[in-house]
Design an enzyme around this catalytic site. Sequence first.
Site, PDB file in Angstrom:
ATOM      1  N   ALA A 278      41.626  27.073  87.900  1.00  0.00           N
ATOM      2  CA  ALA A 278      42.784  26.240  87.575  1.00  0.00           C
ATOM      3  C   ALA A 278      43.685  27.058  86.654  1.00  0.00           C
ATOM      4  O   ALA A 278      43.218  27.975  85.970  1.00  0.00           O
ATOM      5  CB  ALA A 278      42.320  24.977  86.876  1.00  0.00           C
TER       6      ALA A 278
ATOM      7  N   GLY B 189      37.994  26.534  89.389  1.00  0.00           N
ATOM      8  CA  GLY B 189      38.548  25.764  90.515  1.00  0.00           C
ATOM      9  C   GLY B 189      38.507  26.530  91.826  1.00  0.00           C
ATOM     10  O   GLY B 189      38.506  25.919  92.899  1.00  0.00           O
TER      11      GLY B 189
ATOM     12  N   GLU C  98      35.099  26.004  93.096  1.00  0.00           N
ATOM     13  CA  GLU C  98      35.038  24.586  93.508  1.00  0.00           C
ATOM     14  C   GLU C  98      35.777  24.367  94.834  1.00  0.00           C
ATOM     15  O   GLU C  98      35.333  23.592  95.679  1.00  0.00           O
ATOM     16  CB  GLU C  98      35.621  23.707  92.396  1.00  0.00           C
ATOM     17  CG  GLU C  98      34.711  23.680  91.171  1.00  0.00           C
ATOM     18  CD  GLU C  98      35.378  23.083  89.939  1.00  0.00           C
ATOM     19  OE1 GLU C  98      36.476  23.558  89.574  1.00  0.00           O
ATOM     20  OE2 GLU C  98      34.812  22.149  89.349  1.00  0.00           O
TER      21      GLU C  98
ATOM     22  N   GLU D   8      34.110  27.717  82.915  1.00  0.00           N
ATOM     23  CA  GLU D   8      34.857  26.758  82.101  1.00  0.00           C
ATOM     24  C   GLU D   8      34.365  26.643  80.657  1.00  0.00           C
ATOM     25  O   GLU D   8      35.159  26.383  79.748  1.00  0.00           O
ATOM     26  CB  GLU D   8      34.841  25.362  82.748  1.00  0.00           C
ATOM     27  CG  GLU D   8      35.697  25.247  83.994  1.00  0.00           C
ATOM     28  CD  GLU D   8      34.982  25.666  85.278  1.00  0.00           C
ATOM     29  OE1 GLU D   8      33.878  26.243  85.204  1.00  0.00           O
ATOM     30  OE2 GLU D   8      35.535  25.404  86.352  1.00  0.00           O
TER      31      GLU D   8
HETATM   32  N1  COA Z   1      45.030  30.659  85.017  1.00  0.00           N
HETATM   33  C1  COA Z   1      46.232  31.179  84.736  1.00  0.00           C
HETATM   34  N2  COA Z   1      46.542  32.473  84.868  1.00  0.00           N
HETATM   35  C2  COA Z   1      45.571  33.282  85.326  1.00  0.00           C
HETATM   36  C3  COA Z   1      44.299  32.820  85.647  1.00  0.00           C
HETATM   37  C4  COA Z   1      44.040  31.433  85.470  1.00  0.00           C
HETATM   38  N3  COA Z   1      42.865  30.889  85.781  1.00  0.00           N
HETATM   39  N4  COA Z   1      43.554  33.860  86.054  1.00  0.00           N
HETATM   40  C5  COA Z   1      44.356  34.943  86.003  1.00  0.00           C
HETATM   41  N5  COA Z   1      45.572  34.595  85.564  1.00  0.00           N
HETATM   42  C6  COA Z   1      46.733  35.456  85.369  1.00  0.00           C
HETATM   43  C7  COA Z   1      46.620  36.311  84.107  1.00  0.00           C
HETATM   44  O1  COA Z   1      47.004  35.556  82.973  1.00  0.00           O
HETATM   45  C8  COA Z   1      47.563  37.435  84.434  1.00  0.00           C
HETATM   46  O2  COA Z   1      48.890  36.971  84.251  1.00  0.00           O
HETATM   47  P1  COA Z   1      49.985  37.906  83.478  1.00  0.00           P
HETATM   48  O3  COA Z   1      50.054  39.154  84.314  1.00  0.00           O
HETATM   49  O4  COA Z   1      51.217  37.086  83.511  1.00  0.00           O
HETATM   50  O5  COA Z   1      49.415  38.153  82.128  1.00  0.00           O
HETATM   51  C9  COA Z   1      47.370  37.629  85.926  1.00  0.00           C
HETATM   52  O6  COA Z   1      46.824  36.401  86.410  1.00  0.00           O
HETATM   53  C10 COA Z   1      46.397  38.748  86.266  1.00  0.00           C
HETATM   54  O7  COA Z   1      45.162  38.479  85.621  1.00  0.00           O
HETATM   55  P2  COA Z   1      44.445  39.502  84.614  1.00  0.00           P
HETATM   56  O8  COA Z   1      43.623  38.706  83.656  1.00  0.00           O
HETATM   57  O9  COA Z   1      45.446  40.434  84.034  1.00  0.00           O
HETATM   58  O10 COA Z   1      43.512  40.299  85.637  1.00  0.00           O
HETATM   59  P3  COA Z   1      42.160  41.055  85.285  1.00  0.00           P
HETATM   60  O11 COA Z   1      41.835  41.855  86.494  1.00  0.00           O
HETATM   61  O12 COA Z   1      42.253  41.756  83.999  1.00  0.00           O
HETATM   62  O13 COA Z   1      41.060  39.887  85.128  1.00  0.00           O
HETATM   63  C11 COA Z   1      39.949  37.842  85.714  1.00  0.00           C
HETATM   64  C12 COA Z   1      40.731  39.062  86.212  1.00  0.00           C
HETATM   65  C13 COA Z   1      39.743  36.900  86.908  1.00  0.00           C
HETATM   66  C14 COA Z   1      38.587  38.275  85.173  1.00  0.00           C
HETATM   67  C15 COA Z   1      40.742  37.131  84.604  1.00  0.00           C
HETATM   68  O14 COA Z   1      42.058  36.930  85.055  1.00  0.00           O
HETATM   69  C16 COA Z   1      40.188  35.802  84.189  1.00  0.00           C
HETATM   70  O15 COA Z   1      39.193  35.742  83.472  1.00  0.00           O
HETATM   71  N6  COA Z   1      40.823  34.691  84.605  1.00  0.00           N
HETATM   72  C17 COA Z   1      40.467  33.364  84.222  1.00  0.00           C
HETATM   73  C18 COA Z   1      39.227  32.920  84.961  1.00  0.00           C
HETATM   74  C19 COA Z   1      38.822  31.531  84.517  1.00  0.00           C
HETATM   75  O16 COA Z   1      38.420  31.303  83.394  1.00  0.00           O
HETATM   76  N7  COA Z   1      38.922  30.575  85.445  1.00  0.00           N
HETATM   77  C20 COA Z   1      38.523  29.210  85.220  1.00  0.00           C
HETATM   78  C21 COA Z   1      39.640  28.414  84.702  1.00  0.00           C
HETATM   79  S1  COA Z   1      39.116  26.751  84.350  1.00  0.00           S
END
Ligand code: COA
Length: 258
Positions: A64, A109, A112, A132
């Site tokens: 999400a 999400g 999910e 989460e």
């Molecule tokens: N919500 C909003 N934005 C997200 C996102 C999320 N769940 N997951 C990634 N993004 C965004 C990042 O903020 C970044 O945006 P920006 O370039 O404007 O800063 C862009 O997507 C690229 O992600 P980034 O984190 O730079 O890539 P990465 O390769 O370094 O890491 C992940 C990848 C998936 C490990 C990392 O993005 C992450 O941990 N995301 C969240 C996962 C999460 O907790 N999901 C559950 C949510 S309830």
Amino acid sequence: MSVVLTELQDRILTVTINRPEKLNALNPEVIEALREALHEAKGNPDIGALIVTGQGEKAFVAGADIATFKEHDPVSARDYARRGQVVFDLLETLGKPSIAAINGFALGGGCELAMACTLRIAAKNAKLGQPEVNLGLIPGYAGTQRLPRLVGKGRALELILTADPISAEEAHRIGLVNRVVEPADLISTAREMARKILTKAPIAVRYAIEAVNRGLELPFEDAELFEATLFGLCMSTEDTKEGVNAFLEKRPARFQGR
Ligand code: COA
């Protein structure tokens, strides 16, 4: 450009979550566009099966959209979770098989969404998880329910409580995904699987999904009764006559969905 793209080919609708710059994170706009696409898919007789995937090479859906979490109070957050749950329920109960083609991160999400599909195929480089608790939250799009039903309570709790993502191979080992393939083969494998299911009797496919999904929520004997009733309904279809005749005449069946 829409945040959800759809493409219909050979009765298979490919639904692509299209926010690659945010790793296809699900915001309210995506959830609404997904609901519209699924609603259309449900009512369109030209669509027999769905493939759900994410745009780009990095993510299926990275969860999400965390940026939207700052806006919530408890009541709006409950509504937010319910909206997503209802859309994922629509996917699960569409009456048409859906295959998640997991092309990268499927977190929160995203995991999910994949679990709401009928089947899951993961690219070798995919990572799946429910992170989460890292945000002080719990899964809110039915992850606490679908994950233990797919992989068992102990494994589900480990994934949810540690928040650690797992590899596609590990997801395969625990039954979270059905197959693992090379990234280049992901969509073709999903299409091949969808095409195979499309050769089967559509009413039988629909009732088989319903018998498994509903049946798992019922006491065993009630589920058996439900199964027997759907078995009886199948027996009344033209497709069953065709299937039986085709077997006896040693030829492939031509099912009409009637
Ligand atoms: N919500 C909003 N934005 C997200 C996102 C999320 N769940 N997951 C990634 N993004 C965004 C990042 O903020 C970044 O945006 P920006 O370039 O404007 O800063 C862009 O997507 C690229 O992600 P980034 O984190 O730079 O890539 P990465 O390769 O370094 O890491 C992940 C990848 C998936 C490990 C990392 O993005 C992450 O941990 N995301 C969240 C996962 C999460 O907790 N999901 C559950 C949510 S309830």
